[in-house]
Scaffold this active site. Structure first.
Site, PDB file in Angstrom:
ATOM      1  N   LYS A 163      -2.124 -14.008   4.933  1.00  0.00           N
ATOM      2  CA  LYS A 163      -2.265 -12.825   6.011  1.00  0.00           C
ATOM      3  C   LYS A 163      -3.589 -12.035   5.790  1.00  0.00           C
ATOM      4  O   LYS A 163      -4.082 -11.738   6.735  1.00  0.00           O
ATOM      5  CB  LYS A 163      -0.928 -11.829   6.098  1.00  0.00           C
ATOM      6  CG  LYS A 163      -1.313 -10.457   6.501  1.00  0.00           C
ATOM      7  CD  LYS A 163       0.078  -9.737   6.290  1.00  0.00           C
ATOM      8  CE  LYS A 163      -0.200  -8.228   5.601  1.00  0.00           C
ATOM      9  NZ  LYS A 163      -1.365  -7.573   6.346  1.00  0.00           N
ATOM     10  N   ASN A 164      -3.838 -11.816   4.540  1.00  0.00           N
ATOM     11  CA  ASN A 164      -5.014 -10.899   4.047  1.00  0.00           C
ATOM     12  C   ASN A 164      -6.371 -11.686   4.306  1.00  0.00           C
ATOM     13  O   ASN A 164      -7.403 -10.832   4.186  1.00  0.00           O
ATOM     14  CB  ASN A 164      -4.789 -10.225   2.947  1.00  0.00           C
ATOM     15  CG  ASN A 164      -3.575  -9.234   2.685  1.00  0.00           C
ATOM     16  OD1 ASN A 164      -3.370  -8.540   3.568  1.00  0.00           O
ATOM     17  ND2 ASN A 164      -3.187  -8.950   1.518  1.00  0.00           N
ATOM     18  N   ARG A 190      -2.254  -1.918  10.295  1.00  0.00           N
ATOM     19  CA  ARG A 190      -3.538  -1.216   9.776  1.00  0.00           C
ATOM     20  C   ARG A 190      -4.852  -2.033   9.860  1.00  0.00           C
ATOM     21  O   ARG A 190      -5.709  -1.294   9.587  1.00  0.00           O
ATOM     22  CB  ARG A 190      -2.994  -0.884   8.069  1.00  0.00           C
ATOM     23  CG  ARG A 190      -4.118  -0.058   7.504  1.00  0.00           C
ATOM     24  CD  ARG A 190      -3.992   1.526   7.956  1.00  0.00           C
ATOM     25  NE  ARG A 190      -4.988   2.127   7.159  1.00  0.00           N
ATOM     26  CZ  ARG A 190      -5.170   3.551   7.418  1.00  0.00           C
ATOM     27  NH1 ARG A 190      -4.271   4.135   8.060  1.00  0.00           N
ATOM     28  NH2 ARG A 190      -5.937   4.183   6.860  1.00  0.00           N
ATOM     29  N   CYS A 217       1.801  -0.049   7.737  1.00  0.00           N
ATOM     30  CA  CYS A 217       2.867   0.730   6.719  1.00  0.00           C
ATOM     31  C   CYS A 217       2.390   1.831   6.146  1.00  0.00           C
ATOM     32  O   CYS A 217       1.214   2.226   5.898  1.00  0.00           O
ATOM     33  CB  CYS A 217       2.968  -0.488   5.327  1.00  0.00           C
ATOM     34  SG  CYS A 217       3.755  -1.956   5.894  1.00  0.00           S
ATOM     35  N   PRO A 255      -7.946   6.425   3.851  1.00  0.00           N
ATOM     36  CA  PRO A 255      -8.776   6.798   4.940  1.00  0.00           C
ATOM     37  C   PRO A 255      -9.905   5.792   4.927  1.00  0.00           C
ATOM     38  O   PRO A 255     -10.238   4.762   4.094  1.00  0.00           O
ATOM     39  CB  PRO A 255      -9.443   8.083   4.053  1.00  0.00           C
ATOM     40  CG  PRO A 255      -9.221   7.654   2.546  1.00  0.00           C
ATOM     41  CD  PRO A 255      -7.704   7.085   2.563  1.00  0.00           C
ATOM     42  N   ASP A 298     -13.294   6.457   5.618  1.00  0.00           N
ATOM     43  CA  ASP A 298     -14.412   6.760   5.575  1.00  0.00           C
ATOM     44  C   ASP A 298     -15.372   6.084   4.645  1.00  0.00           C
ATOM     45  O   ASP A 298     -16.825   6.088   5.209  1.00  0.00           O
ATOM     46  CB  ASP A 298     -14.416   8.142   4.626  1.00  0.00           C
ATOM     47  CG  ASP A 298     -13.763   8.082   3.503  1.00  0.00           C
ATOM     48  OD1 ASP A 298     -12.751   7.086   3.107  1.00  0.00           O
ATOM     49  OD2 ASP A 298     -14.028   8.736   2.534  1.00  0.00           O
ATOM     50  N   ASP A 339      -0.084  -5.340  -4.203  1.00  0.00           N
ATOM     51  CA  ASP A 339       1.142  -5.755  -3.431  1.00  0.00           C
ATOM     52  C   ASP A 339       2.044  -6.606  -4.090  1.00  0.00           C
ATOM     53  O   ASP A 339       3.076  -7.223  -3.324  1.00  0.00           O
ATOM     54  CB  ASP A 339       0.409  -6.908  -2.145  1.00  0.00           C
ATOM     55  CG  ASP A 339      -0.346  -6.221  -1.075  1.00  0.00           C
ATOM     56  OD1 ASP A 339      -0.172  -4.737  -0.948  1.00  0.00           O
ATOM     57  OD2 ASP A 339      -0.997  -6.795  -0.426  1.00  0.00           O
ATOM     58  N   ILE A 387      -3.472   2.500  -6.867  1.00  0.00           N
ATOM     59  CA  ILE A 387      -4.273   2.022  -5.435  1.00  0.00           C
ATOM     60  C   ILE A 387      -3.386   3.037  -4.426  1.00  0.00           C
ATOM     61  O   ILE A 387      -4.166   3.611  -3.711  1.00  0.00           O
ATOM     62  CB  ILE A 387      -3.960   0.455  -5.043  1.00  0.00           C
ATOM     63  CG1 ILE A 387      -4.209  -0.511  -6.379  1.00  0.00           C
ATOM     64  CG2 ILE A 387      -4.630   0.257  -3.935  1.00  0.00           C
ATOM     65  CD1 ILE A 387      -5.876  -0.306  -6.647  1.00  0.00           C
ATOM     66  N   ARG A 405       5.628  -8.969   9.239  1.00  0.00           N
ATOM     67  CA  ARG A 405       4.223  -8.800   9.201  1.00  0.00           C
ATOM     68  C   ARG A 405       3.446  -9.440   8.216  1.00  0.00           C
ATOM     69  O   ARG A 405       2.338  -9.882   8.581  1.00  0.00           O
ATOM     70  CB  ARG A 405       3.978  -7.027   8.894  1.00  0.00           C
ATOM     71  CG  ARG A 405       4.138  -6.356   9.884  1.00  0.00           C
ATOM     72  CD  ARG A 405       3.744  -4.710   9.605  1.00  0.00           C
ATOM     73  NE  ARG A 405       2.418  -4.985   9.125  1.00  0.00           N
ATOM     74  CZ  ARG A 405       1.961  -4.494   8.005  1.00  0.00           C
ATOM     75  NH1 ARG A 405       2.689  -3.820   7.197  1.00  0.00           N
ATOM     76  NH2 ARG A 405       0.804  -4.499   7.785  1.00  0.00           N
TER      77      ARG A 405
END
Length: 418
Positions: free
Chosen positions: A22-23, A92, A116, A122, A124, A305, A327, A397
């Site tokens: 997925k990632n 996300r 999630c 953030p 940024d 994860d 994290i 997901r």
């Protein structure tokens, strides 16, 4: 929302093939926007997050169709450069489209992403990286208004090795004139997979898997055929399930090199693990030993994860294990649900102390996020009686067929629709 019903107390055995990551596939799908042609994504997992990404591509004017288990994306025609809130909030990772759209169109308009609720995440670092390349970004009313018609390569130094910011920087740099050097880049295998995809399309990206990545921008790109790497988090989930329940399983189509910290912890807990070039075999007697403190960290450290699924595997261990989550701030939401099954877990800030108990009992529990939901399934697999894990939309997901794969390994588990 759906639920998964589990009858605990059964050993696991047999083999299964691990899905694509997925990632990995989500940034690859964003990268198809740069190609301006047709791409075939092999071993693309059928996930709700992938569906959301495909819907974003279609909204932008691309074609995205399933064929024989592959996802075909044609980005020859792009009719829009904005993504509405309804699509952005479905996952996300939707922010990864920002760099790709900016590189392709010269401008982008997006709302903030969803996904999630794991505490503040953030973006940024993403925005700072794009501004380094010359992008002008305004934030107003929950939206990002980005201009970057003349991006130029530059020196991007990330304050922390953020996976998403690294990926966004790579994608934007492909559309920037000159050379971009990304320092303190994230080193995850999924970033190396993104590099492989882009290079197959004609891009010049080097260094992924290390902390310095170089991108030579404005190379002519074209479509390609790309096979997504195996999902290391799904692999870890099934290893932890078999470790907790006892048994003998073989996972095919995976890569043990991506999971060294997880397999080391499971071996310390008492499991026997044998790794081949593309498979992993685990044997467990079921009652594990506590392990040394588990501290999550960017790759190649212990994956955040995998924290929840390893915690689930150690709920009935002999001894006490300490988890330190470095994290995300809110990654212990599964702990309270595990306590309903009789688990002994004490949480204080970023630290969770798991004292192994002899037995767990069945309960109705609720998944608050993706990996926490999978962990609750593992807890239920070793509990006495019949449990139900609700709000399985989170699990869907990231797992194409968690219940089906576990059932194929001998678990008494059933996916329900509600």
């Amino acid at each position: 929302m759906g639920s998964i019903t589990i009858e605990g107390g059964h050993r696991l055995s047999g083999e299964t093939v691990v899905q694509g990551a997925k990632n990995s596939v989500l940034p690859v799908l964003a990268a198809t926007l740069l190609c301006g042609g047709a791409c075939r994504i092999r071993r693309c997992p059928r996930l709700s997050d992938v569906d959301a990404a495909a819907d974003i591509l279609r909204y932008l004017g691309c074609r995205a169709d399933w064929e024989d288990g592959d996802l075909l994306v044609d980005s020859s025609v792009l009719t829009r450069c904005d993504i509405p809130q309804t699509l952005m909030r479905r996952m996300r990772s939707s922010v990864i489209f920002l760099g790709a759209i900016l590189a392709r169109c010269g401008w982008a308009e997006l709302s903030y992403p969803g996904g999630c609720e794991l505490g503040p995440r953030p973006i940024d670092l993403h925005l700072a990286a794009l501004r380094t390349l010359g992008a002008s970004i305004e934030e107003s009313g929950g939206k990002l208004y980005c201009q970057g018609r003349h991006l130029r390569g530059g020196q991007i130094v990330l304050a922390i090795p953020s996976v998403g910011a690294t990926e966004n920087a790579i994608l934007a740099a492909c559309g920037a004139e000159g050379v971009t050097v990304i320092t303190n880049a994230a080193r995850e295998p999924e970033i190396a997979d993104l590099q492989d995809f882009l290079c197959a399309c004609g891009a010049e990206v080097r260094g992924a898997g290390g902390s310095v990545i170089t991108v030579e921008g404005l190379k002519p790109l074209h479509g390609c055929v790309h096979r997504v790497i195996p999902d290391r988090i799904v692999t870890a989930t099934y290893l932890c399930a078999a470790a907790a329940c006892g048994g003998d399983i073989l996972l095919r189509g995976t890569d043990y090199r991506h999971l060294a910290t997880v397999t080391t912890a499971l071996q310390q807990a008492g499991c026997r693990i044998d790794c081949g070039e593309t498979d992993i075999r685990l044997r467990s007697e079921g009652r594990l030993q506590a392990v040394t403190p588990v501290r999550t960290a960017p790759y190649p450290g212990f994956p955040t994860d995998c924290q929840a699924v390893l915690m689930a595997a150690l709920l009935r261990s002999r001894g006490t294990t300490v988890f330190v989550e470095n994290i995300f701030e809110s990654r212990y939401r599964h702990a309270a649900e595990m306590q309903r099954m009789g688990a002994d877990i004490r949480v204080e800030g970023r630290v969770a102390v798991v004292c192994g108990v002899e037995r767990l009992h069945a309960a109705d529990v609720f998944a608050a996020d993706l990996r926490g939901g999978a962990a609750l399934v593992i807890a239920a697999l070793q509990a006495e009686g019949r449990s139900a894990v609700h709000q399985c939309r989170h699990i869907q997901r990231g797992y194409a067929d968690l219940a089906g794969d576990l059932a194929g390994l001998g678990a008494r588990v059933r996916q329900n629709t509600e």
